[in-house]
Design a protein around this motif. Structure first.
Motif, PDB file in Angstrom:
ATOM      1  N   ALA A   1      34.231  39.417  40.668  1.00  0.00           N
ATOM      2  CA  ALA A   1      33.094  38.959  39.883  1.00  0.00           C
ATOM      3  C   ALA A   1      32.246  37.967  40.680  1.00  0.00           C
ATOM      4  O   ALA A   1      31.013  38.009  40.635  1.00  0.00           O
ATOM      5  CB  ALA A   1      33.577  38.311  38.590  1.00  0.00           C
ATOM      6  N   LEU A   2      32.908  37.077  41.419  1.00  0.00           N
ATOM      7  CA  LEU A   2      32.185  36.098  42.226  1.00  0.00           C
ATOM      8  C   LEU A   2      31.386  36.781  43.333  1.00  0.00           C
ATOM      9  O   LEU A   2      30.219  36.449  43.580  1.00  0.00           O
ATOM     10  CB  LEU A   2      33.161  35.090  42.843  1.00  0.00           C
ATOM     11  N   GLU A   3      32.004  37.762  43.991  1.00  0.00           N
ATOM     12  CA  GLU A   3      31.319  38.453  45.071  1.00  0.00           C
ATOM     13  C   GLU A   3      30.107  39.220  44.547  1.00  0.00           C
ATOM     14  O   GLU A   3      29.054  39.264  45.200  1.00  0.00           O
ATOM     15  CB  GLU A   3      32.282  39.401  45.790  1.00  0.00           C
ATOM     16  N   ALA A   4      30.239  39.778  43.342  1.00  0.00           N
ATOM     17  CA  ALA A   4      29.123  40.534  42.759  1.00  0.00           C
ATOM     18  C   ALA A   4      27.947  39.624  42.434  1.00  0.00           C
ATOM     19  O   ALA A   4      26.787  39.977  42.656  1.00  0.00           O
ATOM     20  CB  ALA A   4      29.595  41.265  41.505  1.00  0.00           C
TER      21      ALA A   4
ATOM     22  N   GLY B   1      23.108  39.307  47.553  1.00  0.00           N
ATOM     23  CA  GLY B   1      21.675  39.133  47.673  1.00  0.00           C
ATOM     24  C   GLY B   1      21.221  37.686  47.679  1.00  0.00           C
ATOM     25  O   GLY B   1      20.026  37.411  47.750  1.00  0.00           O
ATOM     26  N   ALA B   2      22.177  36.757  47.598  1.00  0.00           N
ATOM     27  CA  ALA B   2      21.820  35.338  47.586  1.00  0.00           C
ATOM     28  C   ALA B   2      21.672  34.798  49.000  1.00  0.00           C
ATOM     29  O   ALA B   2      22.459  35.124  49.890  1.00  0.00           O
ATOM     30  CB  ALA B   2      22.867  34.535  46.824  1.00  0.00           C
TER      31      ALA B   2
ATOM     32  N   SER C   1      36.908  29.692  46.257  1.00  0.00           N
ATOM     33  CA  SER C   1      36.707  31.124  46.002  1.00  0.00           C
ATOM     34  C   SER C   1      35.239  31.506  46.148  1.00  0.00           C
ATOM     35  O   SER C   1      34.921  32.587  46.654  1.00  0.00           O
ATOM     36  CB  SER C   1      37.204  31.478  44.596  1.00  0.00           C
ATOM     37  N   ILE C   2      34.341  30.608  45.708  1.00  0.00           N
ATOM     38  CA  ILE C   2      32.905  30.867  45.863  1.00  0.00           C
ATOM     39  C   ILE C   2      32.547  30.936  47.341  1.00  0.00           C
ATOM     40  O   ILE C   2      31.747  31.784  47.763  1.00  0.00           O
ATOM     41  CB  ILE C   2      32.089  29.765  45.156  1.00  0.00           C
ATOM     42  N   ILE C   3      33.132  30.070  48.126  1.00  0.00           N
ATOM     43  CA  ILE C   3      32.889  30.070  49.578  1.00  0.00           C
ATOM     44  C   ILE C   3      33.301  31.397  50.189  1.00  0.00           C
ATOM     45  O   ILE C   3      32.558  32.003  50.972  1.00  0.00           O
ATOM     46  CB  ILE C   3      33.644  28.901  50.242  1.00  0.00           C
ATOM     47  N   HIS C   4      34.474  31.862  49.828  1.00  0.00           N
ATOM     48  CA  HIS C   4      34.976  33.133  50.377  1.00  0.00           C
ATOM     49  C   HIS C   4      34.072  34.292  49.974  1.00  0.00           C
ATOM     50  O   HIS C   4      33.697  35.132  50.816  1.00  0.00           O
ATOM     51  CB  HIS C   4      36.402  33.373  49.879  1.00  0.00           C
TER      52      HIS C   4
ATOM     53  N   ALA D   1      29.453  38.057  51.237  1.00  0.00           N
ATOM     54  CA  ALA D   1      28.175  38.604  50.764  1.00  0.00           C
ATOM     55  C   ALA D   1      27.012  38.292  51.699  1.00  0.00           C
ATOM     56  O   ALA D   1      25.900  38.760  51.477  1.00  0.00           O
ATOM     57  CB  ALA D   1      27.871  38.060  49.365  1.00  0.00           C
ATOM     58  N   GLY D   2      27.252  37.483  52.715  1.00  0.00           N
ATOM     59  CA  GLY D   2      26.193  37.177  53.662  1.00  0.00           C
ATOM     60  C   GLY D   2      25.328  35.988  53.297  1.00  0.00           C
ATOM     61  O   GLY D   2      24.232  35.813  53.851  1.00  0.00           O
ATOM     62  N   VAL D   3      25.796  35.129  52.371  1.00  0.00           N
ATOM     63  CA  VAL D   3      25.070  33.909  52.021  1.00  0.00           C
ATOM     64  C   VAL D   3      24.954  33.028  53.268  1.00  0.00           C
ATOM     65  O   VAL D   3      25.907  32.914  54.050  1.00  0.00           O
ATOM     66  CB  VAL D   3      25.801  33.152  50.888  1.00  0.00           C
TER      67      VAL D   3
END
Length: 298
Positions: free
Chosen positions: A63-66, A70-71, A89-92, A97-99
């Motif tokens: 869910a976090l990766e989704a 695009g961010a 987890s957000i960092i991972h 995702a390419g943030v």
């Protein structure tokens, strides 16, 4: 890769930061991750201009990766016991995702000078360590004491009393939480910070004694000031922390209160941003402005 994603915007700090951050230019859309999109707080964010994205479980990696797909930039104002594992987890997810930039939930004292011995601050350092290990650039934002909230922790309003540690003449940075968002919005367009770094923000620079007078004058009352020896305060802080780590929440926050008030008196300058802040030309609210605004009553 042009959207801005914010976590924690329904919290006390997050709601204030979101007011100004929504004005950040060059991001479309600006998405706020919420657990319940039908809540009153979520609706307030939507009215500000945030696009709501509902995620029931912030511990779900998929869910976090989704949500960060695009961010370009991800901002977190999360707090609480689960801040470190969730932000990790957000960092991972962001890295996958390419943030390109993560703004973690720092925002208070400059822990790089203040130190991270206190557990709450140690958690903030742990998040930055996780981002460094993952190879995700971070922007740490430091704003000193939150001028529109911190007196609720420091002062006894019912009895018009406050106890400062030392002589009360140590000067520190005070910043209104909503002002943080307006400055951060400008900072995200600064190419010098595109690969991370630190940002100091300052609304005012006052001693504890002068801050007490400013507060009292704004409220039309005179606060009685008592003073505590810095070493004695440290002993009390350590005793309260022992109980706090055993689950006594009141003792934990009592210890943190003494820690915040006591460190400047012991020579710690981690809450002095007067020589390093950059408000990007925005006129921030002074301590007098904030105290007169009604946030502490009338």
């Amino acid at each position: 890769m042009s959207s801005l994603v914010m976590f924690g915007a329904t919290g006390g700090l997050g709601m204030e930061v979101a007011k100004g951050l929504v004005a950040a230019e060059g991001f479309e859309p600006k998405r706020s991750v919420v657990r319940d999109a039908s809540s009153d707080k979520a609706k307030k964010l939507q009215a500000m201009g945030w696009t709501l994205v509902e995620v029931k479980d912030l511990t779900d990696p998929a869910a976090l990766e989704a949500v960060v797909q695009g961010a370009k930039v991800v901002v977190s104002t999360l707090s609480g016991n689960d801040m470190v594992p969730i932000e990790t987890s957000i960092i991972h997810a962001s890295k996958k995702a390419g943030v390109t930039l993560f703004v973690p939930s720092q925002f208070g004292v400059d822990y790089t000078r203040w130190g991270s011995e206190f557990p709450f601050l140690a958690g903030k350092k742990a998040v930055l360590d996780a981002a460094e290990k993952e190879g995700l650039p971070t922007l740490s934002v430091f704003a000193g004491f939150f001028s529109d909230w911190i007196f609720e922790l420091f002062c006894d309003f019912e009895n018009s009393k406050v106890t400062w540690i030392g002589d009360g003449n140590d000067k520190v940075t005070w910043t209104r939480r909503s002002d943080i968002g307006y400055v951060l919005a400008k900072a995200l367009a600064d190419p010098e910070l595109s690969n991370g770094g630190t940002l100091g923000i300052q609304g005012d620079f006052q001693s504890f004694n002068d801050a007490t007078k400013i507060l009292g004058d704004a409220l039309g009352k005179e606060f009685t000031i008592e003073y505590m020896d810095p070493n004695e305060a440290k002993k009390q802080e350590d005793e309260l922390l022992k109980n706090g780590l055993k689950g006594d929440l009141g003792a934990f926050f009592g210890s943190f209160k003494l820690h915040l008030m006591g460190e400047p008196a012991r020579g710690n300058n981690g809450c002095d941003l007067s020589m390093s802040f950059n408000n990007y030309g925005i006129e921030l609210q002074t301590l007098e402005d904030v105290c007169k605004s009604g946030v502490y009553g009338s």
